[in-house]
Design an enzyme around this catalytic site. Structure first.
Site, short mmCIF file in Angstrom:
data_model
loop_
_atom_site.label_atom_id
_atom_site.label_comp_id
_atom_site.label_asym_id
_atom_site.label_seq_id
_atom_site.Cartn_x
_atom_site.Cartn_y
_atom_site.Cartn_z
N CYS A 107 30.76 -79.67 -56.41
CA CYS A 107 32.20 -79.71 -56.05
C CYS A 107 32.59 -80.26 -54.68
O CYS A 107 31.93 -80.01 -53.70
CB CYS A 107 32.49 -78.03 -56.30
SG CYS A 107 34.17 -77.57 -55.82
N LYS B 258 63.07 -52.97 -27.64
CA LYS B 258 62.19 -53.21 -28.64
C LYS B 258 61.69 -54.74 -28.36
O LYS B 258 62.46 -55.49 -27.99
CB LYS B 258 62.99 -53.25 -29.90
CG LYS B 258 63.33 -51.82 -30.29
CD LYS B 258 62.41 -50.71 -30.31
CE LYS B 258 61.61 -50.94 -31.61
NZ LYS B 258 62.43 -50.34 -33.15
N LYS C 27 56.17 -48.23 -25.45
CA LYS C 27 56.59 -47.73 -26.70
C LYS C 27 55.37 -47.69 -27.58
O LYS C 27 55.31 -48.65 -28.40
CB LYS C 27 57.92 -47.91 -26.96
CG LYS C 27 58.21 -47.20 -28.33
CD LYS C 27 59.67 -47.54 -28.91
CE LYS C 27 60.06 -46.68 -30.07
NZ LYS C 27 59.48 -47.02 -31.13
N ASP D 173 60.54 -51.95 -39.66
CA ASP D 173 61.38 -51.79 -38.61
C ASP D 173 62.61 -52.88 -38.39
O ASP D 173 63.42 -52.14 -38.04
CB ASP D 173 60.69 -51.61 -37.48
CG ASP D 173 59.72 -50.31 -37.43
OD1 ASP D 173 59.61 -49.60 -38.44
OD2 ASP D 173 58.76 -50.21 -36.58
N ALA D 174 62.34 -54.07 -38.45
CA ALA D 174 62.93 -55.18 -37.91
C ALA D 174 64.15 -54.93 -39.19
O ALA D 174 65.37 -55.01 -38.64
CB ALA D 174 62.57 -56.37 -38.32
N ARG E 265 57.14 -34.94 -36.06
CA ARG E 265 58.43 -34.80 -35.38
C ARG E 265 59.25 -34.28 -36.68
O ARG E 265 60.29 -33.72 -36.45
CB ARG E 265 58.72 -36.36 -35.05
CG ARG E 265 60.21 -36.30 -34.77
CD ARG E 265 60.63 -37.76 -34.33
NE ARG E 265 61.86 -37.93 -33.82
CZ ARG E 265 62.88 -37.99 -34.82
NH1 ARG E 265 62.75 -38.03 -36.28
NH2 ARG E 265 64.21 -38.20 -34.57
N CYS F 8 37.73 -73.88 -61.44
CA CYS F 8 37.76 -74.59 -60.23
C CYS F 8 38.91 -75.24 -59.96
O CYS F 8 38.98 -76.23 -60.57
CB CYS F 8 36.54 -74.94 -59.63
SG CYS F 8 36.69 -75.74 -57.89
N ASP G 21 53.11 -47.70 -30.97
CA ASP G 21 53.67 -47.72 -32.60
C ASP G 21 52.70 -46.58 -33.16
O ASP G 21 51.63 -47.22 -33.84
CB ASP G 21 53.55 -49.18 -33.10
CG ASP G 21 54.22 -49.27 -34.42
OD1 ASP G 21 55.11 -48.48 -34.80
OD2 ASP G 21 54.11 -50.44 -35.18
N CYS H 204 32.70 -70.76 -57.60
CA CYS H 204 32.38 -72.04 -58.28
C CYS H 204 30.88 -72.41 -58.10
O CYS H 204 30.48 -72.49 -56.71
CB CYS H 204 33.24 -73.34 -57.56
SG CYS H 204 32.70 -74.87 -58.23
N GLU I 99 57.34 -46.96 -19.43
CA GLU I 99 55.96 -46.81 -20.33
C GLU I 99 56.08 -47.67 -21.42
O GLU I 99 57.17 -47.97 -21.95
CB GLU I 99 55.42 -45.35 -20.19
CG GLU I 99 56.46 -44.73 -21.23
CD GLU I 99 56.03 -43.29 -21.24
OE1 GLU I 99 54.82 -42.93 -21.02
OE2 GLU I 99 56.98 -42.38 -21.53
N TYR J 192 65.15 -52.45 -40.93
CA TYR J 192 65.85 -51.16 -40.68
C TYR J 192 66.88 -51.48 -39.31
O TYR J 192 67.97 -51.11 -39.30
CB TYR J 192 64.98 -49.86 -40.47
CG TYR J 192 65.77 -48.59 -40.13
CD1 TYR J 192 66.28 -47.85 -41.29
CD2 TYR J 192 65.97 -48.14 -38.77
CE1 TYR J 192 67.02 -46.70 -40.96
CE2 TYR J 192 66.53 -46.98 -38.69
CZ TYR J 192 67.19 -46.37 -39.83
OH TYR J 192 67.81 -44.96 -39.65
N ASP J 193 66.32 -51.98 -38.32
CA ASP J 193 67.13 -52.29 -37.15
C ASP J 193 68.50 -53.13 -37.35
O ASP J 193 69.33 -52.89 -37.12
CB ASP J 193 66.29 -52.99 -36.04
CG ASP J 193 65.25 -51.96 -35.66
OD1 ASP J 193 65.33 -50.63 -35.57
OD2 ASP J 193 64.31 -52.42 -34.78
N CYS K 295 37.17 -79.00 -58.75
CA CYS K 295 36.13 -79.81 -59.73
C CYS K 295 36.48 -79.33 -61.28
O CYS K 295 35.97 -80.11 -62.00
CB CYS K 295 34.80 -79.52 -59.31
SG CYS K 295 34.21 -77.91 -59.60
N SER L 53 65.49 -38.97 -31.39
CA SER L 53 64.91 -40.41 -31.34
C SER L 53 65.76 -41.12 -30.16
O SER L 53 66.61 -40.59 -29.41
CB SER L 53 65.36 -41.14 -32.71
OG SER L 53 66.83 -40.92 -32.95
N TYR M 295 48.73 -39.67 -26.72
CA TYR M 295 49.20 -40.18 -25.49
C TYR M 295 50.47 -39.40 -25.13
O TYR M 295 51.70 -39.66 -26.14
CB TYR M 295 49.56 -41.63 -25.41
CG TYR M 295 48.33 -42.31 -25.09
CD1 TYR M 295 47.98 -42.96 -24.03
CD2 TYR M 295 47.33 -42.74 -26.10
CE1 TYR M 295 47.00 -43.82 -23.54
CE2 TYR M 295 46.13 -43.60 -25.90
CZ TYR M 295 45.82 -43.98 -24.68
OH TYR M 295 44.76 -44.74 -24.38
#
Length: 641
Positions: free
Chosen positions: A416, A301, A110, A28-29, A131, A395, A112, A411, A108, A31-32, A398, A81, A215
């Site tokens: 060890c 946001k 938002k 989202d970040a 949608r 490992c 996700d 291991c 209210e 795209y924003d 060791c 939107s 909701y």
């Protein structure tokens, strides 16, 4: 101009993948941020706006052109939107642009999740649709019918579209991914994808297992005559729909303060939030739209919990049981004010499921104090620089050959150093011997200096052990030594837990101590397999550990004053507790009281549950307890017991 057109093409590709294919190609970040660049260019060059700009069109491709196996449904009124704002200055600019300085706003969270439109006629749910592109969505009515929080019938007989968000609570999301992990299936990257993917399941019978929630937040076509959005939503929720407790009407001047309040509640909410919705409360002023947005509402946001970066390296850590855990190093990225450089990769099966490679573009999620996780791989962005992640053969501590158990590498070298160090750290931790002042950093220092080489060396420490070590004044040394002596008085359950037996945690250790007392070291596999909740792996692990480490256990018995756990009152005998929500004390505080009084602790509510101890912001466990008529108690009632 070329960069602008490339940005449009990229934004449209991302939008199609997000809204139609439901396989996001960007966070989202991202795209924003891309949309900000497009809007900035168009602001400065209004005569050069491209016809296919995402600022003009919700999607570059209409949903009715897509054939994905779902019937298409045209919404009676368009699902728009929202315009986004990202800081207080943008909020003030939005209010000023809309001449709303003196207005009242309905606010209210938002959520996700995934948007859903419900059409009711004559009081019956007729169609449920996603949608989609805002005008046409997928018919998911059969799936929606399986969601308990969506009424099949309402006490209103006129035609109405009720709109809202399908979400999955965070605790249910974790359970869902645990099941997928056990079934060797790809994990959901986040609760939103889980909710969206669940809505589109072809088998409706699977929906109930997901525990989805609906909701409502608005309406489409309707014949209601209310004057405010609050009155409208109060009526909708009176029909049997869920309501979040952060829904209210405020003045424009109060919006920033309320936004900060909700942001502070973000981690404690049952579901993921990505912002704060504000809209004019007076419905007579909610009539103007652009081609894409309503002019009377916006989404403020939050800082993202998810970012995209690159995986640049994978290292391998050795745990106290010898399990090798892959840890990803990524290009440093700031997530909600924290610079993230390392992420958990779970195990090698998860790397295989993700088809993860070095130099991949990856999605990183961090929520609250939870360890950052790598959740998605953007394979479409590969540029031939990627390299496979190879399982180590030896490992990293060791250099001994590793035992390959498929998903896990181990291991098995008893000497060890990395295993020994983590065993010692665990041995002294709060849930075990609880040696105050002897934390991980001090133990690591003493281990590296050769002062501690085994669990037993803890009890040989003296003033000379700290000689010439920086930062250790006489008082600090004295406090540490006093804590070690004090820790020698230890409950049997804590002692068993401190040994770090594979598959045996705090609750299992208590069961062993309660059932067998000090005779636990003489019991057989047949004895252990009979314990409530013990499977073959747990029983075998205890017996094998005793066999290999009996000399160490006997020596520790000589050093320590191991006390039988006091549970003589057995007030909670044959009673089962489930704990949910945010409590005033750590959860272990209540768990210890329950265990010490002979009770049992379960992670899920069932008919066998006696009590649900419920704190604030309880999730699906509370709903399940109500359905089953389980006794629900708060902290005060628990203390009264």
């Amino acid at each position: 101009m070329n960069e602008y057109l490339k940005n449009i093409e990229l934004a449209n590709t991302w939008a199609k993948a997000y809204y139609l294919d439901e396989t996001p190609l960007a966070s989202d970040a991202e795209y924003d941020e891309l949309m900000k660049k497009i809007k900035e260019f168009e602001k400065n060059n209004p005569d050069k706006i491209a016809k296919n700009s995402p600022t003009l069109n919700v999607l570059p491709l209409k949903l009715d052109k897509i054939n994905d196996g779902f019937n298409k449904v045209k919404h009676l009124s368009k699902m728009y939107s929202m315009e986004d704002v990202f800081d207080e200055n943008e909020l003030k600019a939005w209010i000023k642009k809309n001449n709303a300085e003196d207005e009242e706003f309905f606010i209210e969270p938002k959520f996700d999740g995934a948007s859903l439109n419900l059409l009711y006629e004559n009081g019956k749910l007729i169609v449920a649709a996603t949608r989609g592109d805002g005008e046409i969505g997928d018919d998911v009515t059969l799936n929606a019918m399986q969601i308990a929080s969506i009424p099949k019938n309402i006490n209103y007989d006129k035609k109405i579209e009720i709109r809202g968000e399908i979400v999955i609570y965070k605790e249910d999301f974790l359970k869902l991914n645990e099941i997928k992990l056990q079934n060797n299936e790809s994990l959901f990257s986040n609760p939103r994808n889980a909710a969206s993917g669940s809505l589109r399941l072809k088998d409706s019978s699977l929906i109930k297992e997901r525990n989805l929630q609906f909701y409502p937040h608005g309406i489409g076509v309707n014949e209601l005559s209310f004057k405010t959005h609050k009155e409208c939503m109060d009526f909708i929720r009176s029909l049997g729909f869920l309501k979040d407790d952060f829904c209210k009407v405020v003045k424009a001047s109060e919006l920033q303060a309320e936004y900060l309040k909700l942001q502070n509640l973000r981690d404690s909410k049952k579901m993921m939030l990505d912002g704060f919705v504000l809209r004019l409360n007076d419905l007579s002023k909610c009539t103007e739209f652009t081609s894409k947005f309503p002019k009377f509402m916006a989404a403020y946001k939050f800082s993202p919990y998810e970012q995209i970066t690159k995986l640049i390296n994978v290292s391998f850590q050795v745990g106290r049981t010898g399990v090798i855990t892959p840890v990803g190093e990524v290009q440093s990225v700031n997530i909600d004010g924290v610079n993230v450089r390392f992420v958990t990769l779970h195990n090698f099966d998860e790397i295989k499921r993700l088809d993860l490679m070095l130099n991949d573009s990856v999605s990183i999620i961090r929520s609250g104090d939870v360890i950052p996780k790598l959740t998605s791989v953007y394979k479409q962005r590969r540029d031939n620089t990627q390299k496979p992640i190879l399982k180590p053969q030896h490992c990293p501590s060791c250099n001994e050959s590793l035992h390959d158990e498929g998903a896990l590498l181990k291991c098995v070298n008893l000497n060890c150093k990395a295993k020994l160090l983590n065993q010692i750290i665990y041995f002294t931790s709060k849930k075990c011997l609880n040696i105050d002042g002897l934390g991980e950093s001090i133990i690591t220092l003493l281990f590296n200096e050769g002062k501690i080489k085994s669990l037993l060396d803890i009890f040989s420490l003296d003033e000379n052990s700290f000689f010439a070590l920086a930062g250790f004044a006489d008082k600090k040394i004295s406090n540490i030594l006093n804590s070690i002596n004090k820790a020698k008085d230890v409950k049997l359950s804590s002692f068993i837990n401190s040994l770090g037996i594979e598959h045996i945690g705090e609750v299992a250790a208590y069961k062993i101590a309660s059932e067998f007392k000090n005779e636990w070291i003489n019991k057989s596999y047949d004895d252990y397999i009979k314990l409530d909740g013990f499977g073959e792996a747990m029983a075998s692990s205890v017996v094998e550990f005793i066999k290999i480490n009996i000399e160490l256990i006997n020596t520790l018995y000589e050093i320590l004053n191991v006390k039988i756990d006091e549970n003589s009152s057995l007030k909670f005998s044959n009673q089962s507790f489930v704990i949910t929500g945010t409590l005033s004390k750590e959860r272990t505080f209540y768990e210890n009281i329950i265990l010490e009084n002979g009770g049992k602790i379960s992670s899920s509510v069932s008919k066998k549950t006696t009590y649900l101890l419920c704190g604030q912001n309880a999730g699906s466990k509370l709903d399940k307890a109500k359905q089953l008529n389980i006794k629900i108690i708060n902290e005060s009632e628990f203390e009264a017991l």
